[in-house]
Scaffold this motif. Sequence first.
Motif, PDB file in Angstrom:
ATOM      1  N   ARG A 142      -4.155 -15.086   4.045  1.00 31.33           N
ATOM      2  CA  ARG A 142      -4.994 -15.642   2.976  1.00 31.33           C
ATOM      3  C   ARG A 142      -6.393 -15.043   3.014  1.00 31.33           C
ATOM      4  NH1 ARG A 142      -2.946 -20.740   4.418  1.00 31.33           N
ATOM      5  NH2 ARG A 142      -5.006 -21.478   5.109  1.00 31.33           N
ATOM      6  N   ARG A 143      -6.848 -14.656   4.202  1.00 29.61           N
ATOM      7  CA  ARG A 143      -8.170 -14.051   4.327  1.00 29.61           C
ATOM      8  C   ARG A 143      -8.267 -12.747   3.536  1.00 29.61           C
ATOM      9  NH1 ARG A 143      -8.388 -14.678   9.261  1.00 29.61           N
ATOM     10  NH2 ARG A 143      -9.661 -16.574   9.300  1.00 29.61           N
ATOM     11  N   ARG A 144      -7.138 -12.141   3.237  1.00 30.75           N
ATOM     12  CA  ARG A 144      -7.137 -10.864   2.516  1.00 30.75           C
ATOM     13  C   ARG A 144      -6.930 -11.047   1.018  1.00 30.75           C
ATOM     14  NH1 ARG A 144      -3.172  -6.824   4.220  1.00 30.75           N
ATOM     15  NH2 ARG A 144      -4.658  -5.453   3.180  1.00 30.75           N
ATOM     16  N   VAL A 145      -6.816 -12.290   0.564  1.00 34.83           N
ATOM     17  CA  VAL A 145      -6.503 -12.563  -0.847  1.00 34.83           C
ATOM     18  C   VAL A 145      -7.757 -12.919  -1.625  1.00 34.83           C
ATOM     19  CG1 VAL A 145      -5.330 -14.170  -2.407  1.00 34.83           C
ATOM     20  CG2 VAL A 145      -4.130 -13.304  -0.381  1.00 34.83           C
ATOM     21  N   ARG A 146      -7.954 -12.228  -2.737  1.00 33.03           N
ATOM     22  CA  ARG A 146      -8.935 -12.621  -3.756  1.00 33.03           C
ATOM     23  C   ARG A 146      -8.144 -12.821  -5.044  1.00 33.03           C
ATOM     24  NH1 ARG A 146     -12.141  -8.535  -3.553  1.00 33.03           N
ATOM     25  NH2 ARG A 146     -13.815  -9.455  -2.312  1.00 33.03           N
ATOM     26  N   PHE A 147      -8.032 -14.075  -5.502  1.00 31.20           N
ATOM     27  CA  PHE A 147      -7.141 -14.397  -6.616  1.00 31.20           C
ATOM     28  C   PHE A 147      -7.966 -14.948  -7.783  1.00 31.20           C
ATOM     29  CE2 PHE A 147      -2.420 -14.782  -6.710  1.00 31.20           C
ATOM     30  CZ  PHE A 147      -2.286 -14.914  -8.080  1.00 31.20           C
ATOM     31  N   THR A 148      -7.798 -14.342  -8.966  1.00 35.47           N
ATOM     32  CA  THR A 148      -8.507 -14.782 -10.168  1.00 35.47           C
ATOM     33  C   THR A 148      -7.525 -15.388 -11.160  1.00 35.47           C
ATOM     34  OG1 THR A 148     -10.173 -13.038  -9.913  1.00 35.47           O
ATOM     35  CG2 THR A 148      -9.969 -14.057 -12.083  1.00 35.47           C
ATOM     36  N   PHE A 149      -7.842 -16.617 -11.616  1.00 34.91           N
ATOM     37  CA  PHE A 149      -7.092 -17.309 -12.660  1.00 34.91           C
ATOM     38  C   PHE A 149      -7.951 -17.303 -13.929  1.00 34.91           C
ATOM     39  CE2 PHE A 149      -5.372 -18.942  -8.762  1.00 34.91           C
ATOM     40  CZ  PHE A 149      -4.066 -19.345  -9.022  1.00 34.91           C
ATOM     41  N   ILE A 150      -7.378 -16.832 -15.044  1.00 33.18           N
ATOM     42  CA  ILE A 150      -8.065 -16.891 -16.329  1.00 33.18           C
ATOM     43  C   ILE A 150      -7.311 -17.852 -17.229  1.00 33.18           C
ATOM     44  CG2 ILE A 150      -8.843 -15.606 -18.355  1.00 33.18           C
ATOM     45  CD1 ILE A 150      -8.908 -13.093 -16.652  1.00 33.18           C
ATOM     46  N   GLY A 151      -8.000 -18.897 -17.697  1.00 31.97           N
ATOM     47  CA  GLY A 151      -7.363 -19.850 -18.595  1.00 31.97           C
ATOM     48  C   GLY A 151      -8.154 -21.135 -18.676  1.00 31.97           C
TER      49      GLY A 151
END
Length: 397
Positions: free
Chosen positions: A250-259
């Motif tokens: 998870r430390r390597r995850v950058r997650f973007t949600f658009i909505g």
Amino acid sequence: MSNRVAVYCIDYYPSESGYSFAFQELVKGLLEHEDGLWVDVFTPVPLGSSAEVSQERLRVFRLNTPGTIARVRYVRFLWATFIRPWLCARFIVARAKSEQYRFILFESLDDYFVARFLPKRLRDRIIVRVHATSETEYAVWGPGFLQRMKFRVIRSLLRRSIRYIAATSAFHLAFVKRWYLNEDQLLMADKRFMVIPNSVPTHPRASHSSAYPDNRINFLTLGRMDVLGANQKGFDDILSSLALLPAESRRRVRFTFIGKGSERARLMGIARVLEPAEIEFIESLPNQDVSRRLHDSDCIVLASRYEGMSIFALEAIAHGRPVIFSDAGGIADLVDGNGFRYPAGDAVQLSHAISRFLGLSNNERCALAKRSLEVASRFTSADSARRLMGFARLMGP
């Protein structure tokens, strides 16, 4: 044979919805790849302050913008459901008398009463292209009177009136045969069927090189966040899959949600407990900014429980991005050596797919990105236009 065709688009420019872009792309394909063909677009979408579409051999007719009376509380339902579609149909009938259209393409049956109000001689010249969930899954299983009415009217049209039925994917063509035509072999033998996919152009900034200076991998997803939209797009599945990852992943995850929508605050609350993942929520972006986000992302995730031929998914591969998609509906056709596909609704398998992507080398990710561009090249406006015109020739003169 007439050199003019009509296209009814429930959504169109200047709207920036997936429907609008899909419809515009097919119209563009018809004009660019069919010499001498004229296209009349009929749409209820108001132009507002935007300049009208200007393209050779294209005419756009904006239909029945509501007046003050249509905003009255007790009139609004009748206007939207019956009066506006009837007026749209009358306008199309008037134009068809002088133009003798080769065929009338209905881009989706969401505006089903427009087709229903046309006389039989014009319904015989209709090609309908079924697109997605609002005229399939929602119409068949959605709750409430309006959904039941929609299902019954569409079923009646497809069974009794409309002979030429297309869909954007093989999945939804099979859906129509099962749920609207009841797999009646004698009835289906009298119908004509064709898959005419959506298409998008390869993006001019598309590339398949990427750098990871902070060791974070950028994931992106997009969709409505009202109750129905959030359930369809599987946002909870994405968050569950991230929770299943070990902390070092998870430390390597950058997650973007658009909505945006009523479920956004709830989803953001869940995301707060998923540290050390970096999770960002963006309410809305204009299409050009979404394009930039696609270009800057390392992997596009679409976790839909049910889905059509998503324009967002097509844009992802047209930008040369690796993908992780569920196997729902039409998006299953977009994963072919350019990422990972997993069973819709299975957060464990989605977590495995994200973990596998995190474990790839830079060269392996770039190879997936290059493959996405190759897959995108199958979904061209030229191919969709050729399929449509070939299909229309079955009608005869």
